[in-house]
Design a protein around this motif. Structure first.
Motif, mmCIF file in Angstrom:
data_model
loop_
_atom_site.group_PDB
_atom_site.id
_atom_site.type_symbol
_atom_site.label_atom_id
_atom_site.label_comp_id
_atom_site.label_asym_id
_atom_site.label_seq_id
_atom_site.Cartn_x
_atom_site.Cartn_y
_atom_site.Cartn_z
ATOM 1 N N ASP A 62 0.854 -1.191 0.000
ATOM 2 C CA ASP A 62 0.000 0.000 0.000
ATOM 3 C C ASP A 62 0.890 1.242 0.000
ATOM 4 O OD1 ASP A 62 -1.902 1.952 0.312
ATOM 5 O OD2 ASP A 62 -2.933 0.949 1.970
ATOM 6 N N ILE A 63 1.004 1.870 -1.165
ATOM 7 C CA ILE A 63 1.924 2.994 -1.336
ATOM 8 C C ILE A 63 1.521 4.176 -0.468
ATOM 9 C CG2 ILE A 63 2.896 4.630 -2.998
ATOM 10 C CD1 ILE A 63 2.444 2.482 -5.141
ATOM 11 N N SER A 64 0.240 4.426 -0.317
ATOM 12 C CA SER A 64 -0.195 5.572 0.483
ATOM 13 C C SER A 64 0.173 5.405 1.956
ATOM 14 C CB SER A 64 -1.695 5.798 0.334
ATOM 15 O OG SER A 64 -2.417 4.674 0.782
ATOM 16 N N VAL A 65 0.056 4.198 2.480
ATOM 17 C CA VAL A 65 0.425 3.954 3.881
ATOM 18 C C VAL A 65 1.935 4.099 4.058
ATOM 19 C CG1 VAL A 65 0.493 2.208 5.707
ATOM 20 C CG2 VAL A 65 -1.561 2.478 4.334
ATOM 21 N N VAL A 66 2.695 3.511 3.161
ATOM 22 C CA VAL A 66 4.154 3.592 3.239
ATOM 23 C C VAL A 66 4.601 5.047 3.154
ATOM 24 C CG1 VAL A 66 6.307 2.992 2.068
ATOM 25 C CG2 VAL A 66 4.518 1.275 2.329
ATOM 26 N N SER A 67 4.067 5.798 2.207
ATOM 27 C CA SER A 67 4.445 7.204 2.046
ATOM 28 C C SER A 67 4.047 8.029 3.257
ATOM 29 C CB SER A 67 3.804 7.797 0.794
ATOM 30 O OG SER A 67 4.264 7.124 -0.346
ATOM 31 N N SER A 68 2.879 7.747 3.828
ATOM 32 C CA SER A 68 2.418 8.495 5.004
ATOM 33 C C SER A 68 3.337 8.275 6.194
ATOM 34 C CB SER A 68 1.000 8.079 5.373
ATOM 35 O OG SER A 68 0.111 8.385 4.342
ATOM 36 N N TYR A 69 3.685 7.036 6.466
ATOM 37 C CA TYR A 69 4.591 6.757 7.584
ATOM 38 C C TYR A 69 5.964 7.376 7.345
ATOM 39 C CZ TYR A 69 1.738 3.597 10.374
ATOM 40 O OH TYR A 69 0.785 3.083 11.202
ATOM 41 N N GLN A 70 6.470 7.280 6.139
ATOM 42 C CA GLN A 70 7.777 7.854 5.841
ATOM 43 C C GLN A 70 7.753 9.376 5.960
ATOM 44 O OE1 GLN A 70 10.734 6.376 5.269
ATOM 45 N NE2 GLN A 70 9.890 4.337 5.484
ATOM 46 N N MET A 71 6.658 10.009 5.512
ATOM 47 C CA MET A 71 6.544 11.458 5.614
ATOM 48 C C MET A 71 6.452 11.890 7.082
ATOM 49 S SD MET A 71 4.071 14.074 3.585
ATOM 50 C CE MET A 71 4.631 13.375 2.060
ATOM 51 N N PHE A 72 5.679 11.127 7.878
ATOM 52 C CA PHE A 72 5.602 11.435 9.299
ATOM 53 C C PHE A 72 6.981 11.338 9.944
ATOM 54 C CE2 PHE A 72 5.439 9.951 13.681
ATOM 55 C CZ PHE A 72 4.765 11.022 14.262
ATOM 56 N N ARG A 73 7.754 10.335 9.574
ATOM 57 C CA ARG A 73 9.095 10.155 10.129
ATOM 58 C C ARG A 73 9.970 11.363 9.811
ATOM 59 N NH1 ARG A 73 13.924 8.024 8.160
ATOM 60 N NH2 ARG A 73 12.928 7.578 6.185
ATOM 61 N N ILE A 74 9.899 11.842 8.578
ATOM 62 C CA ILE A 74 10.694 13.000 8.177
ATOM 63 C C ILE A 74 10.253 14.244 8.936
ATOM 64 C CG2 ILE A 74 11.198 14.564 6.250
ATOM 65 C CD1 ILE A 74 11.044 12.039 4.444
ATOM 66 N N PHE A 75 8.932 14.480 9.015
ATOM 67 C CA PHE A 75 8.441 15.648 9.743
ATOM 68 C C PHE A 75 8.798 15.574 11.217
ATOM 69 C CE2 PHE A 75 4.968 16.452 6.409
ATOM 70 C CZ PHE A 75 5.767 17.368 5.764
ATOM 71 N N PHE A 76 8.718 14.395 11.807
ATOM 72 C CA PHE A 76 9.070 14.227 13.208
ATOM 73 C C PHE A 76 10.538 14.577 13.433
ATOM 74 C CE2 PHE A 76 10.607 11.713 16.795
ATOM 75 C CZ PHE A 76 9.725 12.139 17.785
ATOM 76 N N ILE A 77 11.394 14.103 12.553
ATOM 77 C CA ILE A 77 12.822 14.392 12.687
ATOM 78 C C ILE A 77 13.081 15.889 12.537
ATOM 79 C CG2 ILE A 77 15.070 14.093 11.557
ATOM 80 C CD1 ILE A 77 14.182 11.177 11.006
ATOM 81 N N LEU A 78 12.373 16.548 11.630
ATOM 82 C CA LEU A 78 12.593 17.966 11.400
ATOM 83 C C LEU A 78 11.978 18.852 12.472
ATOM 84 C CD1 LEU A 78 12.051 18.190 7.548
ATOM 85 C CD2 LEU A 78 14.203 18.297 8.786
ATOM 86 N N VAL A 79 10.852 18.428 13.067
ATOM 87 C CA VAL A 79 10.133 19.283 14.008
ATOM 88 C C VAL A 79 10.462 18.956 15.469
ATOM 89 C CG1 VAL A 79 7.825 19.901 14.831
ATOM 90 C CG2 VAL A 79 8.263 19.711 12.396
ATOM 91 N N ALA A 80 10.523 17.697 15.831
ATOM 92 C CA ALA A 80 10.663 17.320 17.240
ATOM 93 C C ALA A 80 12.112 17.137 17.685
ATOM 94 C CB ALA A 80 9.875 16.051 17.512
ATOM 95 N N VAL A 81 12.952 16.646 16.830
ATOM 96 C CA VAL A 81 14.322 16.322 17.246
ATOM 97 C C VAL A 81 15.161 17.567 17.531
ATOM 98 C CG1 VAL A 81 16.460 15.196 16.522
ATOM 99 C CG2 VAL A 81 14.280 14.039 16.226
ATOM 100 N N PRO A 82 15.152 18.630 16.710
ATOM 101 C CA PRO A 82 15.994 19.793 17.021
ATOM 102 C C PRO A 82 15.713 20.434 18.384
ATOM 103 C CG PRO A 82 15.371 19.875 14.725
ATOM 104 C CD PRO A 82 14.579 18.754 15.348
ATOM 105 N N PRO A 83 14.441 20.675 18.776
ATOM 106 C CA PRO A 83 14.227 21.227 20.123
ATOM 107 C C PRO A 83 14.699 20.283 21.234
ATOM 108 C CG PRO A 83 12.249 21.492 18.811
ATOM 109 C CD PRO A 83 13.190 20.638 18.028
ATOM 110 N N PHE A 84 14.521 18.981 21.032
ATOM 111 C CA PHE A 84 14.985 18.025 22.030
ATOM 112 C C PHE A 84 16.499 18.069 22.163
ATOM 113 C CE2 PHE A 84 16.653 13.749 22.934
ATOM 114 C CZ PHE A 84 16.210 13.635 24.251
ATOM 115 N N LEU A 85 17.216 18.101 21.036
ATOM 116 C CA LEU A 85 18.671 18.174 21.083
ATOM 117 C C LEU A 85 19.145 19.484 21.705
ATOM 118 C CD1 LEU A 85 19.693 16.593 17.667
ATOM 119 C CD2 LEU A 85 19.891 15.586 19.945
ATOM 120 N N LYS A 86 18.453 20.576 21.392
ATOM 121 C CA LYS A 86 18.800 21.867 21.976
ATOM 122 C C LYS A 86 18.653 21.813 23.495
ATOM 123 C CE LYS A 86 17.751 26.748 21.368
ATOM 124 N NZ LYS A 86 16.891 27.709 20.684
#
Length: 94
Positions: free
Chosen positions: A56-80
């Motif tokens: 299911d391409i839509s499910v795979v793409s959704s999870y991968q996109m969430f992973r990218i957004f999570f890394i970009l949005v949540a990880v930098p403040p946590f590391l800071k």
């Protein structure tokens, strides 16, 4: 160094399989779709693989996109926060 690289790769694959089976149990998705959803790699590669193996391409793409957004949005403040806390503790010890 090669041993550590192989060990890290095996660890990533093992973690992906663990998360894959959790997704299968929770949501009833196919094993292939679940594995490609949580596998480390680029969203474009996972989408192409999903297309080739009839996942299911839509499910795979959704999870991968969430992973990218999570890394970009949540990880930098946590590391800071983490680096500030470590820096403060280091300064206090001097």
């Amino acid at each position: 160094m090669t041993f550590l690289a192989i060990l890290t790769g095996l660890g990533l694959i093992a973690t992906s399989f663990l998360l894959c089976f959790i997704l299968v149990k929770l949501f009833g998705a196919s094993v292939v779709t679940s594995f490609l959803s949580v596998a480390p790699g680029g969203m474009d590669q996972m989408g192409l693989l999903a297309h080739e193996v009839d996942a299911d391409i839509s499910v795979v793409s959704s999870y991968q996109m969430f992973r990218i957004f999570f890394i970009l949005v949540a990880v930098p403040p946590f590391l800071k926060w983490l680096f500030k806390r470590k820096f403060i503790k280091t300064k206090a010890n001097e």
